[in-house]
Design a protein around this motif. Structure first.
Motif, PDB file in Angstrom:
ATOM      1  N   ARG A   1       0.812  -1.141  -0.063  1.00 48.64           N
ATOM      2  CA  ARG A   1       0.011   0.021   0.215  1.00 48.64           C
ATOM      3  C   ARG A   1       0.832   1.332   0.080  1.00 48.64           C
ATOM      4  O   ARG A   1       2.010   1.039   0.615  1.00 48.64           O
ATOM      5  CB  ARG A   1      -1.146   0.142   1.162  1.00 48.64           C
ATOM      6  CG  ARG A   1      -1.996  -1.224   1.246  1.00 48.64           C
ATOM      7  CD  ARG A   1      -2.865  -1.192   2.528  1.00 48.64           C
ATOM      8  NE  ARG A   1      -3.788  -2.112   2.535  1.00 48.64           N
ATOM      9  CZ  ARG A   1      -5.145  -1.914   2.196  1.00 48.64           C
ATOM     10  NH1 ARG A   1      -5.324  -0.909   1.527  1.00 48.64           N
ATOM     11  NH2 ARG A   1      -5.800  -3.235   2.390  1.00 48.64           N
ATOM     12  N   SER A   2       0.127   2.496  -0.435  1.00 49.00           N
ATOM     13  CA  SER A   2       1.090   3.544  -0.319  1.00 49.00           C
ATOM     14  C   SER A   2       0.963   4.311   1.010  1.00 49.00           C
ATOM     15  O   SER A   2      -0.173   4.077   1.873  1.00 49.00           O
ATOM     16  CB  SER A   2       0.282   4.581  -1.348  1.00 49.00           C
ATOM     17  OG  SER A   2       0.380   4.125  -2.914  1.00 49.00           O
ATOM     18  N   ASP A   3       2.007   4.877   1.242  1.00 45.90           N
ATOM     19  CA  ASP A   3       2.012   5.584   2.581  1.00 45.90           C
ATOM     20  C   ASP A   3       0.985   6.939   2.649  1.00 45.90           C
ATOM     21  O   ASP A   3       0.424   7.541   1.552  1.00 45.90           O
ATOM     22  CB  ASP A   3       3.478   6.047   2.888  1.00 45.90           C
ATOM     23  CG  ASP A   3       3.932   6.890   2.123  1.00 45.90           C
ATOM     24  OD1 ASP A   3       3.628   8.286   2.389  1.00 45.90           O
ATOM     25  OD2 ASP A   3       4.369   6.725   0.784  1.00 45.90           O
ATOM     26  N   PRO A   4       0.523   7.458   3.896  1.00 47.49           N
ATOM     27  CA  PRO A   4      -0.333   8.469   4.025  1.00 47.49           C
ATOM     28  C   PRO A   4      -0.240   9.496   3.056  1.00 47.49           C
ATOM     29  O   PRO A   4      -0.796  10.459   2.673  1.00 47.49           O
ATOM     30  CB  PRO A   4      -0.495   8.869   5.358  1.00 47.49           C
ATOM     31  CG  PRO A   4      -0.301   7.443   5.905  1.00 47.49           C
ATOM     32  CD  PRO A   4       0.842   6.827   5.169  1.00 47.49           C
ATOM     33  N   LYS A   5       1.352  10.289   3.181  1.00 43.09           N
ATOM     34  CA  LYS A   5       2.074  11.370   2.651  1.00 43.09           C
ATOM     35  C   LYS A   5       1.720  11.343   1.160  1.00 43.09           C
ATOM     36  O   LYS A   5       1.363  12.121   0.469  1.00 43.09           O
ATOM     37  CB  LYS A   5       3.498  11.559   3.016  1.00 43.09           C
ATOM     38  CG  LYS A   5       4.051  12.714   2.611  1.00 43.09           C
ATOM     39  CD  LYS A   5       5.716  12.949   3.070  1.00 43.09           C
ATOM     40  CE  LYS A   5       5.991  14.326   2.485  1.00 43.09           C
ATOM     41  NZ  LYS A   5       7.359  14.389   3.037  1.00 43.09           N
ATOM     42  N   THR A   6       1.977  10.200   0.626  1.00 40.44           N
ATOM     43  CA  THR A   6       1.769  10.047  -0.841  1.00 40.44           C
ATOM     44  C   THR A   6       0.478   9.883  -1.338  1.00 40.44           C
ATOM     45  O   THR A   6       0.123  10.603  -2.148  1.00 40.44           O
ATOM     46  CB  THR A   6       2.458   8.555  -1.235  1.00 40.44           C
ATOM     47  OG1 THR A   6       3.603   8.277  -0.991  1.00 40.44           O
ATOM     48  CG2 THR A   6       1.902   8.101  -2.733  1.00 40.44           C
TER      49      THR A   6
ATOM     50  N   SER B   1       6.285   4.666 -12.124  1.00 37.03           N
ATOM     51  CA  SER B   1       6.805   3.643 -11.463  1.00 37.03           C
ATOM     52  C   SER B   1       6.133   3.726  -9.895  1.00 37.03           C
ATOM     53  O   SER B   1       6.868   2.991  -8.894  1.00 37.03           O
ATOM     54  CB  SER B   1       8.338   3.672 -11.417  1.00 37.03           C
ATOM     55  OG  SER B   1       8.844   3.356 -12.668  1.00 37.03           O
ATOM     56  N   ARG B   2       5.102   4.304  -9.674  1.00 36.78           N
ATOM     57  CA  ARG B   2       4.367   4.172  -8.556  1.00 36.78           C
ATOM     58  C   ARG B   2       5.186   4.959  -7.586  1.00 36.78           C
ATOM     59  O   ARG B   2       5.345   4.644  -6.535  1.00 36.78           O
ATOM     60  CB  ARG B   2       3.982   3.097  -7.894  1.00 36.78           C
ATOM     61  CG  ARG B   2       2.856   2.285  -8.859  1.00 36.78           C
ATOM     62  CD  ARG B   2       2.390   1.366  -7.964  1.00 36.78           C
ATOM     63  NE  ARG B   2       3.217   0.248  -7.779  1.00 36.78           N
ATOM     64  CZ  ARG B   2       3.654  -1.100  -8.566  1.00 36.78           C
ATOM     65  NH1 ARG B   2       2.955  -1.165  -9.593  1.00 36.78           N
ATOM     66  NH2 ARG B   2       4.304  -1.789  -8.204  1.00 36.78           N
ATOM     67  N   LEU B   3       5.685   6.297  -8.060  1.00 36.93           N
ATOM     68  CA  LEU B   3       6.706   6.951  -7.225  1.00 36.93           C
ATOM     69  C   LEU B   3       6.147   8.480  -7.432  1.00 36.93           C
ATOM     70  O   LEU B   3       5.839   9.061  -8.701  1.00 36.93           O
ATOM     71  CB  LEU B   3       8.145   6.957  -7.562  1.00 36.93           C
ATOM     72  CG  LEU B   3       8.874   5.662  -7.364  1.00 36.93           C
ATOM     73  CD1 LEU B   3      10.062   5.490  -8.011  1.00 36.93           C
ATOM     74  CD2 LEU B   3       8.890   5.378  -6.074  1.00 36.93           C
ATOM     75  N   ILE B   4       6.044   9.265  -6.086  1.00 36.06           N
ATOM     76  CA  ILE B   4       5.673  10.662  -6.360  1.00 36.06           C
ATOM     77  C   ILE B   4       7.193  11.293  -6.586  1.00 36.06           C
ATOM     78  O   ILE B   4       7.889  12.045  -5.834  1.00 36.06           O
ATOM     79  CB  ILE B   4       5.204  11.285  -4.827  1.00 36.06           C
ATOM     80  CG1 ILE B   4       3.956  10.533  -4.610  1.00 36.06           C
ATOM     81  CG2 ILE B   4       5.069  12.799  -5.092  1.00 36.06           C
ATOM     82  CD1 ILE B   4       2.885  10.813  -5.689  1.00 36.06           C
TER      83      ILE B   4
ATOM     84  N   TYR C   1       6.770  12.259 -12.306  1.00 32.02           N
ATOM     85  CA  TYR C   1       5.273  12.400 -11.909  1.00 32.02           C
ATOM     86  C   TYR C   1       4.730  13.859 -11.894  1.00 32.02           C
ATOM     87  O   TYR C   1       3.645  14.117 -12.247  1.00 32.02           O
ATOM     88  CB  TYR C   1       4.900  11.489 -10.586  1.00 32.02           C
ATOM     89  CG  TYR C   1       3.747  11.787 -10.016  1.00 32.02           C
ATOM     90  CD1 TYR C   1       2.644  10.988 -10.561  1.00 32.02           C
ATOM     91  CD2 TYR C   1       3.302  12.475  -9.217  1.00 32.02           C
ATOM     92  CE1 TYR C   1       1.366  11.122 -10.073  1.00 32.02           C
ATOM     93  CE2 TYR C   1       1.848  12.906  -8.509  1.00 32.02           C
ATOM     94  CZ  TYR C   1       0.918  12.115  -8.964  1.00 32.02           C
ATOM     95  OH  TYR C   1      -0.378  11.961  -8.461  1.00 32.02           O
ATOM     96  N   ARG C   2       5.404  14.624 -11.070  1.00 29.77           N
ATOM     97  CA  ARG C   2       5.023  15.992 -10.876  1.00 29.77           C
ATOM     98  C   ARG C   2       4.915  16.579 -12.347  1.00 29.77           C
ATOM     99  O   ARG C   2       3.981  17.544 -12.583  1.00 29.77           O
ATOM    100  CB  ARG C   2       6.164  16.793 -10.089  1.00 29.77           C
ATOM    101  CG  ARG C   2       6.015  16.404  -8.409  1.00 29.77           C
ATOM    102  CD  ARG C   2       6.967  17.025  -7.572  1.00 29.77           C
ATOM    103  NE  ARG C   2       6.636  16.788  -6.566  1.00 29.77           N
ATOM    104  CZ  ARG C   2       7.433  15.804  -5.623  1.00 29.77           C
ATOM    105  NH1 ARG C   2       8.447  15.382  -6.292  1.00 29.77           N
ATOM    106  NH2 ARG C   2       7.355  15.768  -4.155  1.00 29.77           N
ATOM    107  N   ARG C   3       5.765  16.569 -13.136  1.00 30.64           N
ATOM    108  CA  ARG C   3       6.128  17.066 -14.365  1.00 30.64           C
ATOM    109  C   ARG C   3       4.933  16.593 -15.292  1.00 30.64           C
ATOM    110  O   ARG C   3       4.277  17.554 -16.055  1.00 30.64           O
ATOM    111  CB  ARG C   3       7.356  16.737 -15.272  1.00 30.64           C
ATOM    112  CG  ARG C   3       8.478  17.702 -14.605  1.00 30.64           C
ATOM    113  CD  ARG C   3       9.794  17.760 -15.815  1.00 30.64           C
ATOM    114  NE  ARG C   3      10.083  16.322 -15.869  1.00 30.64           N
ATOM    115  CZ  ARG C   3      11.047  15.710 -15.198  1.00 30.64           C
ATOM    116  NH1 ARG C   3      11.755  16.716 -14.147  1.00 30.64           N
ATOM    117  NH2 ARG C   3      11.722  14.607 -15.477  1.00 30.64           N
TER     118      ARG C   3
END
Length: 208
Positions: free
Chosen positions: A123-128, A164-167, A171-173
């Protein structure tokens, strides 16, 4: 008379006897195992199945990916993916309905026979999750849709998957580029909202 064996130097161009070819091994990753369930992927495929107007190939792709996994009872309840797959059994397309039926039957049988055997969940963490929620809000505003609209969710999940499921910076761009296109290019916004331009194709075109 004694006999002698004379060994001559091998000519560089002379063919060598080929030895056995080395055996190729393929390393299995943790996520490739059927009992390892990435909850984000389950939610992404679920949003793809639930989004109206999806072409058949997208539905088949999502179902084929779901067929590779066996979610635990907890994941089925928390994501309601079982409910979504069950509804797909009544789809008008025979191939989609048949595949959904196979998956639903396999999951139901497994849960019945292995109810006390948990799967591994990622699972993803809350911050993500908080950051991604902001990205979806921006996409909703750019699409001129209500907050938490499934179309915006589908777009964001596709962007997250391609990153790749990363912030990360990519991803931001990508999110910024998607928001810009939807906000300032009315023709693209209309095509995405009507389904003429599929979500995977739209997001893929903005991958940096």
């Amino acid at each position: 008379m004694d006999r002698f064996v004379v060994r001559r130097a091998r000519c560089p161009d002379s063919p060598r006897r080929a030895g056995p070819a080395p055996r190729a091994y393929r390393q299995a990753t943790l996520e490739s195992l059927k009992a390892v369930v990435v909850v984000e992927d389950i939610k992404r495929w679920k949003s793809m199945l639930e989004l109206p107007g999806q072409p058949k190939e997208n539905l088949i792709e999502a179902l084929e990916e779901l067929k590779k996994k066996i979610p635990s009872k907890e994941v089925l309840l928390s994501t309601r993916i079982g409910h979504t797959v069950n509804k797909m059994r009544k789809h008008s397309d025979h191939d989609v309905a048949s595949l959904a039926k196979d998956i639903y039957t396999e999951w139901r049988t497994f849960i019945k026979d292995h109810s006390n055997k948990p799967s591994i969940e990622v699972r993803s963490d809350p911050k993500t999750e908080a950051f991604r929620k902001k990205a979806r809000k921006l996409l909703c505003e750019a699409l001129d849709l209500e907050i938490d609209h499934p179309l915006a969710e589908n777009i964001e999940r596709e962007a997250f998957h391609l990153s790749s499921r990363l912030i990360s910076a990519p991803y931001r761009r990508m999110v910024r580029a998607l928001v810009f296109s939807l906000k300032h290019k009315p023709e693209i916004r209309a095509e995405v909202k009507t389904g003429m331009l599929t979500v995977p194709a739209f997001v893929q075109s903005h991958k940096k």
